[in-house]
Design a protein around this motif. Structure first.
Motif, mmCIF file in Angstrom:
data_model
loop_
_atom_site.group_PDB
_atom_site.id
_atom_site.type_symbol
_atom_site.label_atom_id
_atom_site.label_comp_id
_atom_site.label_asym_id
_atom_site.label_seq_id
_atom_site.Cartn_x
_atom_site.Cartn_y
_atom_site.Cartn_z
ATOM 1 N N MET A 47 55.902 6.124 28.653
ATOM 2 C CA MET A 47 56.340 6.486 30.001
ATOM 3 C C MET A 47 56.945 5.265 30.703
ATOM 4 O O MET A 47 57.905 5.369 31.434
ATOM 5 N N ARG A 68 49.648 18.285 45.216
ATOM 6 C CA ARG A 68 50.114 18.038 43.858
ATOM 7 C C ARG A 68 51.224 19.000 43.459
ATOM 8 O O ARG A 68 52.187 18.620 42.821
ATOM 9 N N MET A 91 56.907 18.969 36.954
ATOM 10 C CA MET A 91 56.756 17.533 37.176
ATOM 11 C C MET A 91 55.381 17.003 36.782
ATOM 12 O O MET A 91 55.080 15.844 37.026
ATOM 13 N N VAL A 106 61.869 16.127 46.589
ATOM 14 C CA VAL A 106 63.143 15.754 45.967
ATOM 15 C C VAL A 106 64.338 15.942 46.918
ATOM 16 O O VAL A 106 65.072 14.996 47.183
ATOM 17 N N HIS A 138 59.298 20.760 30.115
ATOM 18 C CA HIS A 138 60.692 20.956 29.698
ATOM 19 C C HIS A 138 60.959 20.390 28.305
ATOM 20 O O HIS A 138 62.023 20.607 27.742
ATOM 21 N N TYR A 184 56.026 16.673 29.104
ATOM 22 C CA TYR A 184 56.260 17.584 30.221
ATOM 23 C C TYR A 184 56.750 18.930 29.694
ATOM 24 O O TYR A 184 57.325 19.002 28.609
ATOM 25 N N ARG A 238 55.228 17.561 45.998
ATOM 26 C CA ARG A 238 55.998 16.713 45.097
ATOM 27 C C ARG A 238 57.400 17.261 44.809
ATOM 28 O O ARG A 238 58.375 16.554 45.026
ATOM 29 N N PRO A 239 57.523 18.512 44.350
ATOM 30 C CA PRO A 239 58.883 19.019 44.156
ATOM 31 C C PRO A 239 59.648 19.162 45.467
ATOM 32 O O PRO A 239 60.865 18.999 45.494
ATOM 33 N N VAL A 295 59.444 10.550 41.168
ATOM 34 C CA VAL A 295 58.908 11.858 41.539
ATOM 35 C C VAL A 295 59.122 12.883 40.435
ATOM 36 O O VAL A 295 58.230 13.647 40.099
ATOM 37 N N ASP A 296 60.318 12.881 39.849
ATOM 38 C CA ASP A 296 60.654 13.930 38.889
ATOM 39 C C ASP A 296 60.818 13.358 37.484
ATOM 40 O O ASP A 296 61.791 12.673 37.206
ATOM 41 N N PRO A 297 59.854 13.652 36.620
ATOM 42 C CA PRO A 297 59.913 13.085 35.266
ATOM 43 C C PRO A 297 61.154 13.534 34.496
ATOM 44 O O PRO A 297 61.592 12.844 33.581
ATOM 45 N N ARG A 298 61.737 14.679 34.893
ATOM 46 C CA ARG A 298 62.895 15.158 34.143
ATOM 47 C C ARG A 298 64.082 14.220 34.289
ATOM 48 O O ARG A 298 64.976 14.186 33.471
ATOM 49 N N HIS A 317 54.184 23.711 36.017
ATOM 50 C CA HIS A 317 54.831 22.810 36.960
ATOM 51 C C HIS A 317 55.714 21.808 36.214
ATOM 52 O O HIS A 317 55.250 21.135 35.303
ATOM 53 N N ARG A 334 63.846 10.852 34.328
ATOM 54 C CA ARG A 334 63.738 9.679 33.453
ATOM 55 C C ARG A 334 63.496 10.050 31.989
ATOM 56 O O ARG A 334 63.879 9.306 31.093
ATOM 57 N N VAL A 335 62.863 11.200 31.734
ATOM 58 C CA VAL A 335 62.637 11.596 30.337
ATOM 59 C C VAL A 335 63.653 12.662 29.964
ATOM 60 O O VAL A 335 63.407 13.838 30.128
#
Lengths: 262, 341
Positions: free
Chosen positions: B1, B256, A101, B264, A148, A146, B260-261, B334-337, A99, B339-340
């Motif tokens: 984080m 979970r 996220m 978006v 990615h 994560y 969540r996805p 929601v989406d860590p991608r 996943h 911010r990271v």
């Protein structure tokens, strides 16, 4: 060697069309059983049927015996206690099967906590150990990251760690190296082979790649059009194939198997 | 984080502030491009005949100076919280807005909350019961919500529920005989709760229900559709199958792994929907005699009350900015991608 999981006469139909016409397979602890065949021959469906994860609207009959019961006749709720805990699965493409996220730590610990009732700390410690076992550098740090943020090969190692987390008896690996670079394929296969030997896992290795097969499998089964057409020890099936389909698969290889096997 | 999220936040806020300055420029320029002379709109027939009065009026309102200078004066005023004086009400625009903005925010806020709850719930149910009865029913409901024009729905709802069935109170924000709750936030429902005025709270909620639902129906339909397709798409993902292969309980997989996805795209649509909802308030406010920004904007525009028009433009622009900021921040949460990276 005792049979860890036995599939007998497995028939599966999706939307009224039969795709498996009575598949027989036996997995043994500590052995890698390779399942070969072209796409659409029913290899993946066989793997999914074991976990009861066939697509919506499919029907199955036959027997899948595991731990003294027939998984095809086990209620969904009890099946959830087998999934991930006793029988685990590794999927083809780690960039879609993890996943995007959720942190690696979360995905590695949630089912441990659920199945084994571990506390947060315990689960994290175990997860760190698992990541080290599949050779992820800096496992402590990796838990907070994560998917990615890892390479494809690393992700597949993580997916394998996830599958092994609850110490299953059977591992179904559905084309685990197909989505990866050739250079990292060998590493993943060696890892699977080692885990199988060390942990006494029964592995079903689904692949269309006979080269992969010849590198790690102990037994080989060849599927065509929803049927197993040939089963036997690796050397026997790959060197002296009896079924014409197996022979044609082997003839399609650029290098004869056995000459590049370890 | 924490720190990447904080940096992400700061970046978005700085951008928003720059955009706010841009909004003041755009509202100012657009307002001045309007073909129409505020003098003609505001002075009587006899006064217009007297050049001295016209010149005096123009000088009083700063209209005799060059546009760039007018803009700088306008900006300077804004910094001091001075949005000019309405030429119609002869009150500071800020005071007018302080009355009408909370009324609209209460209406639009209630509508968006209702649409988010119902729209997302409907969408999830429709997706999980795909091609079965609940799905068909909800798809029809959402189609109706999207297709029915809001002003028509407002009129019909007002006629049926107030005039015929008499189950909703009439127009306005509160019963005419009742004193509004003391002013804290300007939102009657919140203020009456804060001051413990239960009678006022009941009345305010009663008055809010019909217009908010009318306003929400379109967004409910929209969100149902988008949530349904988003959830269906996620349900087909490998990671959902992988989660089931791990033997996780259905509930955990749904909340979970799936929701969540799926949220978006829903967040994106909800942000856009809030915008369309705000423009919908103009008509709904007119039908339900809701003393909000929509009504104020309409009155100001028809009388060419330029300071008031600019004030409304600024408020609407800032509201959009805030919504976009919230949407961007929610993406990051929601989406860590986001911010990271």
């Amino acid at each position: 060697m005792s049979a860890a999981l036995t599939i007998e006469g497995l028939r599966v139909s999706i939307g009224g069309r039969e795709v498996l016409h009575g598949v027989d397979l036996t997995l043994e602890a500590g052995r890698v059983h390779g399942l070969a065949g072209e796409s659409g021959s029913g290899k993946t469906m066989t793997g999914l049927a074991v976990l009861g994860l066939l697509p919506h609207g499919s029907e199955s009959s036959g027997r899948i015996e595991f731990g003294g019961r027939d998984l095809l006749r086990t209620p969904e709720r009890e099946l959830d206690a087998v999934r991930g805990a006793k029988i685990a699965m590794v999927f083809q493409d780690p960039s879609t099967s993890l996943h995007p996220m959720l942190t690696v730590g979360r995905q590695l610990t949630e089912h441990m906590r659920h199945h084994l009732g571990l506390g947060r700390r315990e689960a994290r410690e175990r997860a760190t150990g698992l990541l080290a076992k599949v050779r992820i550098p800096g496992p402590e740090e990796a838990l907070k990251r994560y998917p990615h943020q890892f390479s494809g090969g690393m992700r597949q190692r993580i997916a394998i760690a996830v599958a092994l987390a609850c110490e299953p008896e059977v591992l179904i690996a559905d084309e685990p190296t197909t989505a990866l670079d050739v250079t990292v394929q060998a590493g993943i296969l060696r890892l699977l082979r080692g885990l199988c030997d060390d942990l006494g896992l029964a592995v079903l290795l689904v692949t269309h790649d006979l080269g992969v097969m010849s590198a790690v499998a102990d037994e080989v089964s060849v599927m065509k059009d929803g049927l197993v057409v040939e089963t036997g020890a690796r050397g026997q099936v790959l060197r002296e194939p009896r079924h014409p389909y197996t022979r044609s698969l082997l003839d399609a290889l650029p290098v004869p198997p056995g000459e590049n096997s370890p | 984080m924490r720190s990447p999220l904080a940096r992400f936040l700061v970046r978005r806020i700085v951008t928003a502030l720059l955009l706010a300055v841009g909004i003041t420029l755009v509202t100012f320029v657009l307002t001045n491009l309007v073909p129409g002379d505020p003098v003609a709109a505001n002075l009587g027939q006899r006064a217009l005949g007297d050049p001295a009065i016209v010149a005096q009026w123009r000088a009083d309102h700063g209209l005799d100076r060059p546009l760039p200078q007018q803009y700088l004066m306008h900006l300077g005023g804004l910094l001091h919280g001075d949005l000019g004086t309405s030429q119609q009400s002869h009150r500071p625009v800020l005071d007018d807005l302080a009355e009408s903005v909370p009324a609209t925010l209460e209406l639009a806020g209630a509508a968006i909350v209702v649409s988010l709850i119902l729209g997302v719930a409907f969408g999830v149910i429709a997706a999980l019961r795909r091609d079965r009865l609940p799905d068909h029913v909800l798809r029809v409901v959402s189609l109706v919500g999207i297709s029915v024009p809001t002003f028509w729905l407002a009129l019909v709802a007002f006629y049926v529920f107030f005039f015929r069935l008499q189950i909703t109170p009439g127009s306005g924000r509160i019963d005419p005989g009742m004193t509004p709750p003391p002013h804290f936030t300007g939102l009657y429902t919140v203020d009456s709760l804060l001051s413990g005025r239960w009678d006022a709270f009941a009345s305010a909620v009663g008055h809010l229900a019909a217009p908010a639902l009318v306003l929400a129906l379109y967004t409910i339909g929209l969100l149902t559709r988008f949530t349904r397709s988003a959830v269906l798409e996620v349900l087909g993902q490998d990671y959902v199958r992988a989660a089931r292969a791990k033997g996780l309980p259905r509930r955990v997989v749904l909340f979970r792994y799936v929701l969540r996805p799926a949220l978006v795209p829903v967040i994106t649509v909800a942000g856009l929907a809030f915008g369309s909802l705000l423009s919908g308030t103009v008509l709904v406010e007119a039908v339900f005699a809701w003393p909000g920004v929509g009504q104020y904007a309409y009155k100001s525009a028809t009388t060419l009350d330029l300071p008031a028009v600019m004030g409304v433009g600024l408020v609407v622009g800032v509201v959009y900015l805030v919504i976009n900021l919230v949407v961007d921040v929610l993406y990051g949460v929601v989406d860590p991608r986001v911010r990271v990276s």
